[in-house]
Design a protein around this motif. Structure first.
Motif, PDB file in Angstrom:
ATOM      1  N   THR A 384       0.841  -1.209   0.000  1.00 19.35           N
ATOM      2  CA  THR A 384       0.000   0.000   0.000  1.00 19.35           C
ATOM      3  C   THR A 384       0.872   1.254   0.000  1.00 19.35           C
ATOM      4  N   GLN A 385       2.035   1.170   0.655  1.00 17.14           N
ATOM      5  CA  GLN A 385       2.939   2.332   0.628  1.00 17.14           C
ATOM      6  C   GLN A 385       3.497   2.543  -0.772  1.00 17.14           C
ATOM      7  N   LEU A 438      -4.664   9.483   1.242  1.00 19.26           N
ATOM      8  CA  LEU A 438      -5.186   9.605   2.605  1.00 19.26           C
ATOM      9  C   LEU A 438      -5.907   8.331   3.031  1.00 19.26           C
ATOM     10  N   ALA A 439      -6.592   7.688   2.096  1.00 21.30           N
ATOM     11  CA  ALA A 439      -7.260   6.418   2.414  1.00 21.30           C
ATOM     12  C   ALA A 439      -6.244   5.368   2.840  1.00 21.30           C
ATOM     13  N   ILE A 440      -5.121   5.314   2.163  1.00 18.41           N
ATOM     14  CA  ILE A 440      -4.075   4.349   2.512  1.00 18.41           C
ATOM     15  C   ILE A 440      -3.524   4.643   3.907  1.00 18.41           C
ATOM     16  N   ASP A 478      -3.405 -11.838   4.541  1.00 16.18           N
ATOM     17  CA  ASP A 478      -3.154 -11.059   3.331  1.00 16.18           C
ATOM     18  C   ASP A 478      -4.332 -11.176   2.361  1.00 16.18           C
ATOM     19  N   ARG A 479      -4.710 -10.057   1.797  1.00 15.53           N
ATOM     20  CA  ARG A 479      -5.783 -10.005   0.812  1.00 15.53           C
ATOM     21  C   ARG A 479      -5.561  -8.794  -0.080  1.00 15.53           C
ATOM     22  N   SER A 480      -6.238  -8.758  -1.207  1.00 18.16           N
ATOM     23  CA  SER A 480      -6.209  -7.569  -2.040  1.00 18.16           C
ATOM     24  C   SER A 480      -6.920  -6.432  -1.306  1.00 18.16           C
ATOM     25  N   THR A 481      -6.278  -5.274  -1.236  1.00 23.37           N
ATOM     26  CA  THR A 481      -6.891  -4.120  -0.558  1.00 23.37           C
ATOM     27  C   THR A 481      -7.314  -3.030  -1.542  1.00 23.37           C
ATOM     28  N   SER A 482      -7.291  -3.318  -2.837  1.00 25.85           N
ATOM     29  CA  SER A 482      -7.675  -2.301  -3.825  1.00 25.85           C
ATOM     30  C   SER A 482      -9.071  -1.755  -3.555  1.00 25.85           C
ATOM     31  N   ALA A 483     -10.039  -2.666  -3.377  1.00 25.20           N
ATOM     32  CA  ALA A 483     -11.416  -2.222  -3.146  1.00 25.20           C
ATOM     33  C   ALA A 483     -11.520  -1.460  -1.825  1.00 25.20           C
ATOM     34  N   ASP A 484     -10.748  -1.886  -0.819  1.00 23.11           N
ATOM     35  CA  ASP A 484     -10.747  -1.177   0.466  1.00 23.11           C
ATOM     36  C   ASP A 484     -10.299   0.273   0.294  1.00 23.11           C
ATOM     37  N   ILE A 485      -9.243   0.460  -0.478  1.00 27.19           N
ATOM     38  CA  ILE A 485      -8.710   1.806  -0.697  1.00 27.19           C
ATOM     39  C   ILE A 485      -9.709   2.667  -1.454  1.00 27.19           C
ATOM     40  N   GLU A 486     -10.265   2.109  -2.521  1.00 26.69           N
ATOM     41  CA  GLU A 486     -11.222   2.871  -3.333  1.00 26.69           C
ATOM     42  C   GLU A 486     -12.463   3.233  -2.512  1.00 26.69           C
ATOM     43  N   ARG A 487     -12.958   2.272  -1.753  1.00 33.03           N
ATOM     44  CA  ARG A 487     -14.164   2.507  -0.941  1.00 33.03           C
ATOM     45  C   ARG A 487     -13.897   3.585   0.107  1.00 33.03           C
TER      46      ARG A 487
END
Length: 509
Positions: A384-385, A438-440, A478-487
């Motif tokens: 994420t960084q 900022l979401a990250i 561990d999981r994909s966090t793409s949707a977490d970041i976008e949401r």
């Protein structure tokens, strides 16, 4: 909601957002209607008298020396719109189109443009009934107004071009018909009055500014959560420190941090763990406060612009003058948008540095490497960084000022332009990137808080943490966090997080 009353003088960014996003209705005030009618009478008198008036009895740009007969006055305006409607690219979002329609109507309501009342009313009716012209986003030089994109708006009023209506993309005439409206035939001066202005750059800029302002406020709360998760030292936010350097914005942001961190059991005192925090924590009021200075500047310029007559020539019925000037030149908004890009890019730059401190075991003060619950097998939030670093790097490219460029046009008659619409379009991308950065940080700070004890958070940051947990569960495996970041980014932009925090703190600066 009651309708927004247009008088050409009192529109503010918050009202623009309500019309654009909440579909608040619009009406023209009686005084403005009278001014518009009086100015139109002057146009008709000028045409009847055969007076030489730019864009009425002459061609446009380099063709300003070409005389146009009264019999061809209407044809001149229709040809203007058809020839200038050559913008390209993706259609502007419907909210942006609603904003630009509102801003154009407000400019015409000032009564200097010579538009017919019936034409202005059709524009207002389109706003209220949801007829949204298809306006391609590229093609404006930001001087002589946003000519190409605005011409696509004018086409629809003529029953040409395309428009969105109730979610369907239709020919302009069909969209008007479905809404129960009839197209108009442009008369002398009207085509020029509709397209000679800065409403594309200003509508994009106003909606982007409102998002930026919201992000700047919630960035303080996210940074406060990070500071707690890193066992930071809030003494750097002491009132006397900031009174010693009395920038109002810096003082206001420092007060925010004192409010946000009140009741925290996780912060430390000077010398308890370390004597001083790193700059990305200790200098928060100075850096975030400087971004607030930028936002104050941008708000001021946008508020002036959305209440300005920006076409050419302007007519002054009180003394019978018609004056060719340059209010269509977008330089003030070009500078404001470039400044907005810089200010918001810095908000993301310092956020990414705080994210690095959260995930880097050499800097995090004992947190697990990359906030992984199974370091080695699990990478946790390591990448994420990387994403954050990519976004802030992209912003550095986008923050290059568009306003320093100029390419002559119209055979060098229009020999200096602002590129303000390019600056505004890039500002949209910058602010969108900032929301993700900022979401990250928020996701990482919340994860870090769980390791050190989220029960010790201050009430305000606890509300921020709990709101995040309704959208993003802990990263146990561990999981994909793409949707977490976008949401999370979408919720930051919508103001959901700010509402949750201010329910505890009251209104933040």
């Amino acid at each position: 909601m009651t309708p927004v009353v247009l008088d050409g003088k009192q529109l503010v960014p918050e009202l623009v957002m309500e019309v654009a996003l909440d579909c608040r209705a619009v009406i023209l005030c009686a005084d403005a209607a009278e001014r518009v009618s009086r100015c139109r009478e002057m146009v008709e008198e000028l045409v009847a008298a055969g007076k030489v008036v730019y864009g009425v009895s002459t061609g446009f740009g380099k063709f300003s020396d070409v005389h146009i007969s009264p019999q061809d006055a209407a044809k001149l305006q229709i040809n203007l719109i058809r020839s200038h409607a050559c913008a390209v690219g993706s259609p502007l979002p419907e909210a942006t189109v609603r904003a630009l329609m509102l801003l154009r109507a407000n400019a015409l309501a000032k009564g200097y443009s010579g538009i017919r009342p019936v034409t202005l009313q059709l524009l207002i009716d389109c706003i209220n009934l949801g007829v949204h012209p298809v306006v391609p986003e590229q093609g404006s030089l930001g001087a002589s107004g946003d000519l190409a994109p605005l011409s696509h708006l004018a086409l629809v009023l003529m029953g040409e071009g395309e428009a969105f209506y109730q979610g369907e993309r239709l020919p302009g005439a069909a969209a008007l018909a479905r809404a129960g409206l009839k197209p108009i035939t442009l008369q002398a001066k009207e085509g020029l009055a509709l397209i000679n202005g800065t409403q594309i750059m200003t509508s994009i800029g106003t909606l982007t500014f409102m998002k930026a302002q919201r992000l700047a406020q919630i960035a303080d709360a996210i940074a406060a959560l990070t500071l707690e998760s890193l066992r930071g030292i809030p003494e750097a936010f002491a009132e006397e420190v900031h009174q010693a350097r009395p920038y109002p914005e810096q003082i206001g942001v420092a007060k925010n941090f004192r409010t946000l961190l009140k009741g925290s059991k996780l912060t430390t005192r000077q010398g308890e763990i370390r004597v001083q925090d790193a700059y990305s924590l200790r200098c928060l009021p100075q850096v975030h406060g400087a971004t607030r200075q930028v936002l104050d500047y941008v708000r001021d310029k946008l508020t002036i612009e959305i209440n300005s007559a920006t076409d050419n020539p302007l007519l002054f019925p009180e003394d019978g003058q018609v004056i060719s000037g340059g209010n269509f030149h977008g330089q003030p908004i070009a500078f404001a948008m470039d400044f907005l890009k810089i200010g918001m890019s810095e908000l993301a730059n310092i956020s990414e540095r705080r994210t690095e401190r959260l995930v880097n075991p050499a800097l995090s003060g004992g947190l697990p490497p990359f906030l992984s619950r199974n370091p080695g097998i699990g990478s946790g939030l390591m990448i994420t960084q990387y994403v954050s670093a990519s976004l802030v790097s992209e912003n550095k490219v986008l923050a290059h000022p568009a306003s320093v460029d100029s390419i002559p046009s119209s055979a060098n008659q229009e020999d200096h332009v602002s590129m303000g619409t390019t600056a505004a379009r890039h500002a949209v991308q910058v602010v969108d990137n900032v929301s993700k950065v900022l979401a990250i940080e928020l996701i990482c700070a919340a994860e870090a808080a769980e390791f050190i004890g989220a029960d010790g958070l201050a009430p305000a940051t606890r509300a921020l943490y709990e709101k995040l947990r309704t959208l993003v569960p802990p990263v146990v495996d561990d999981r994909s966090t793409s949707a977490d970041i976008e949401r999370t980014a979408d919720a930051l932009l919508s103001g959901e997080f700010l509402v949750a925090v201010e329910a505890i703190t009251g209104p933040l600066y």
